[in-house]
Design an enzyme around this catalytic site. Structure first.
Site, mmCIF file in Angstrom:
data_model
loop_
_atom_site.group_PDB
_atom_site.id
_atom_site.type_symbol
_atom_site.label_atom_id
_atom_site.label_comp_id
_atom_site.label_asym_id
_atom_site.label_seq_id
_atom_site.Cartn_x
_atom_site.Cartn_y
_atom_site.Cartn_z
ATOM 1 N N ARG A 1 0.822 -1.210 0.000
ATOM 2 C CA ARG A 1 0.000 0.000 0.000
ATOM 3 C C ARG A 1 0.854 1.256 0.000
ATOM 4 O O ARG A 1 0.332 2.356 0.143
ATOM 5 C CB ARG A 1 -0.926 0.000 1.229
ATOM 6 C CG ARG A 1 -2.025 -1.030 1.109
ATOM 7 C CD ARG A 1 -3.075 -0.874 2.186
ATOM 8 N NE ARG A 1 -4.174 -1.803 1.970
ATOM 9 C CZ ARG A 1 -4.881 -2.365 2.941
ATOM 10 N NH1 ARG A 1 -4.625 -2.063 4.191
ATOM 11 N NH2 ARG A 1 -5.853 -3.194 2.655
ATOM 12 N N CYS B 1 -19.966 -6.927 14.849
ATOM 13 C CA CYS B 1 -20.950 -5.946 14.388
ATOM 14 C C CYS B 1 -20.957 -4.690 15.252
ATOM 15 O O CYS B 1 -21.230 -3.595 14.757
ATOM 16 C CB CYS B 1 -22.335 -6.569 14.363
ATOM 17 S SG CYS B 1 -22.414 -8.014 13.301
ATOM 18 N N ASP C 1 -14.183 -11.151 -4.389
ATOM 19 C CA ASP C 1 -13.669 -12.451 -3.942
ATOM 20 C C ASP C 1 -14.562 -12.941 -2.796
ATOM 21 O O ASP C 1 -15.603 -12.328 -2.511
ATOM 22 C CB ASP C 1 -12.200 -12.334 -3.528
ATOM 23 C CG ASP C 1 -12.011 -11.460 -2.299
ATOM 24 O OD1 ASP C 1 -13.011 -10.868 -1.825
ATOM 25 O OD2 ASP C 1 -10.882 -11.381 -1.798
ATOM 26 N N TYR D 1 -11.362 -10.890 -10.707
ATOM 27 C CA TYR D 1 -11.001 -10.289 -9.415
ATOM 28 C C TYR D 1 -9.702 -9.473 -9.530
ATOM 29 O O TYR D 1 -9.646 -8.304 -9.147
ATOM 30 C CB TYR D 1 -10.835 -11.364 -8.314
ATOM 31 C CG TYR D 1 -10.235 -10.753 -7.083
ATOM 32 C CD1 TYR D 1 -11.025 -10.028 -6.209
ATOM 33 C CD2 TYR D 1 -8.857 -10.815 -6.843
ATOM 34 C CE1 TYR D 1 -10.474 -9.378 -5.118
ATOM 35 C CE2 TYR D 1 -8.297 -10.169 -5.755
ATOM 36 C CZ TYR D 1 -9.111 -9.461 -4.900
ATOM 37 O OH TYR D 1 -8.550 -8.808 -3.830
ATOM 38 N N GLU E 1 -1.708 -8.812 -5.296
ATOM 39 C CA GLU E 1 -3.022 -9.443 -5.442
ATOM 40 C C GLU E 1 -2.896 -10.917 -5.830
ATOM 41 O O GLU E 1 -3.671 -11.748 -5.395
ATOM 42 C CB GLU E 1 -3.874 -8.689 -6.475
ATOM 43 C CG GLU E 1 -4.383 -7.345 -5.969
ATOM 44 C CD GLU E 1 -5.267 -7.449 -4.723
ATOM 45 O OE1 GLU E 1 -5.893 -8.508 -4.504
ATOM 46 O OE2 GLU E 1 -5.324 -6.474 -3.953
ATOM 47 N N GLN F 1 -5.796 -17.000 -2.033
ATOM 48 C CA GLN F 1 -5.735 -18.224 -1.215
ATOM 49 C C GLN F 1 -4.660 -18.176 -0.140
ATOM 50 O O GLN F 1 -4.286 -19.203 0.406
ATOM 51 C CB GLN F 1 -5.451 -19.495 -2.046
ATOM 52 C CG GLN F 1 -5.829 -19.439 -3.474
ATOM 53 C CD GLN F 1 -7.164 -20.086 -3.719
ATOM 54 O OE1 GLN F 1 -7.806 -20.539 -2.797
ATOM 55 N NE2 GLN F 1 -7.588 -20.129 -4.952
ATOM 56 N N THR F 2 -4.103 -17.013 0.165
ATOM 57 C CA THR F 2 -3.008 -16.951 1.139
ATOM 58 C C THR F 2 -3.238 -15.773 2.086
ATOM 59 O O THR F 2 -3.663 -14.712 1.648
ATOM 60 C CB THR F 2 -1.658 -16.780 0.403
ATOM 61 O OG1 THR F 2 -1.616 -17.738 -0.660
ATOM 62 C CG2 THR F 2 -0.483 -17.035 1.307
#
Ligand code: SF4
Length: 358
Positions: free
Chosen positions: A32, A206, A145, A127, A44, A49-50
């Site tokens: 970032r 929440c 995703d 994605y 990305e 999956q990681t």
């Protein structure tokens, strides 16, 4: 598409609350630091999956070694796989490098900023395309995703089965409706961050959620029932005996996997399909398959490796051979120290503890 999904949602206020929260709560992650599309792309692909914590050191090492798109395009594939070693899903690394090579040769090294060209690159699915276009180029394109589907299925109270590909497409339509045109990058990253930090799969927080007042599932107290996801088929179990074959110079036999398919082009210790070949026939099988005479010596251990569609059940055995060279192009002898130079899948790296130094 569920037309009722947007009833009672104040979209500008939802965008504002989400983006505001993201700006003040986003984690300080190495990808970032700037909006370089190459770095966004690498991150990305690694994040598929990681987990983020696993990816951070890999990303830093990878970018240090290949700081620009051209560095990765010109790299040797074996070195790239070595850098990826341990991250799994190695086709991601191969596709990334192939696609980067295409960008280097077809687009003068400039990552294309449009859906058509970007989406035609190897390994860049909807994605990844959405993530690059929104994060690096600030374009209002969805990046959906599992995380995003979970958050939005709750906010919008969508009860369709998210395991179905057509439902994923519907979520892209929902994001098109919701996404901020002013700051699509923060919007997409905000939903991803919310899914990672607050709207988690189990026990979403929440009470701390910045979009709680927009959330239909929360209002009805059904947040833990969503998303609806049918169970994936059970993985097939495949037993193998893995052989640590060594000669009197303490060199081990390693094998290169085929160019295509699971773990393509990685290295491994030879694996014998144990469901078909009984222990009594193992030595014979190796001779027939690789032209190598061996003698099984000791059982070393067992381990299991889970892929998305299969499970390897591995029994590790040591074996001796008098051979000093091999005639089969798939295998070679390497010393203990040389093992470090080859990319191995995680399951075989774990066996290194059984490899003798002398
Ligand atoms: Fe998720 Fe709860 Fe926030 Fe709704 S209120 S988005 S369920 S964390």
């Amino acid at each position: 598409m569920n037309d009722k999904a947007f009833h009672n949602i104040d979209i500008p206020s939802f965008q504002h609350d989400l983006i505001d929260w993201y700006q003040s709560n986003k984690r300080d992650l190495p990808w970032r630091k700037d909006q370089d599309p190459y770095k966004v792309w690498v991150s990305e692909i690694m994040l598929q999956q990681t987990k983020v914590d696993t990816v951070i050191p890999y990303f830093k090492r990878f970018i240090e070694k290949y700081p620009t798109l051209f560095d990765l395009a010109n790299a040797d594939q074996q070195d790239v796989l070595k850098m990826w070693e341990g991250l799994g899903y190695y086709s991601r690394a191969r596709n990334l490098q192939n696609a980067v090579r295409e960008v280097a040769s077809e687009y003068e090294g400039v990552v294309p900023a449009n859906e058509k060209e970007l989406g035609s690159l190897k390994g860049v699915g909807p994605y990844t395309k959405g993530a690059i276009l929104s994060i690096a180029f600030n374009q209002p394109v969805p990046a959906v995703d599992g995380n995003v589907m979970r958050v939005l299925s709750r906010v919008l109270k969508i009860e369709d089965d998210i395991a179905q590909p057509k439902v994923k497409k519907e979520f892209e339509t929902y994001v098109h409706e919701l996404i901020s045109n002013e700051d699509p990058s923060s919007f997409n990253q905000g939903i991803m961050e919310l899914g990672a930090l607050v709207c988690t799969p189990k026990s979403p927080m929440c009470m701390l959620c910045p979009v709680q007042e927009h959330c239909k599932a929360f209002a009805e107290g059904i947040e833990e029932d969503l998303p609806v996801k049918s169970k994936a088929k059970k993985q097939k179990k495949i037993p193998y005996v893995v052989l640590l074959i060594r000669n009197k110079h303490n060199q081990y036999v390693i094998e290169k996997r085929p160019d295509e398919g699971l773990l393509a082009n990685l290295y491994q210790f030879p694996m014998v399909p144990a469901a078909e070949i009984g222990m009594d026939h193992m030595e014979n099988w190796i001779q027939m398959e690789y032209g190598l005479k061996i003698k099984l010596t000791e059982k070393k251990g067992k381990l299991k490796h889970v892929f998305s569609h299969i499970i390897w059940q591995l029994e590790i055995m040591e074996a001796d051979t008098d051979a000093e060279e091999v005639n089969d192009g798939r295998i070679r002898f390497v010393s203990h120290d040389e093992l470090r130079d080859f990319p191995f899948p995680v399951s075989h790296q774990k066996m290194m503890k059984y490899v003798r130094e002398s």
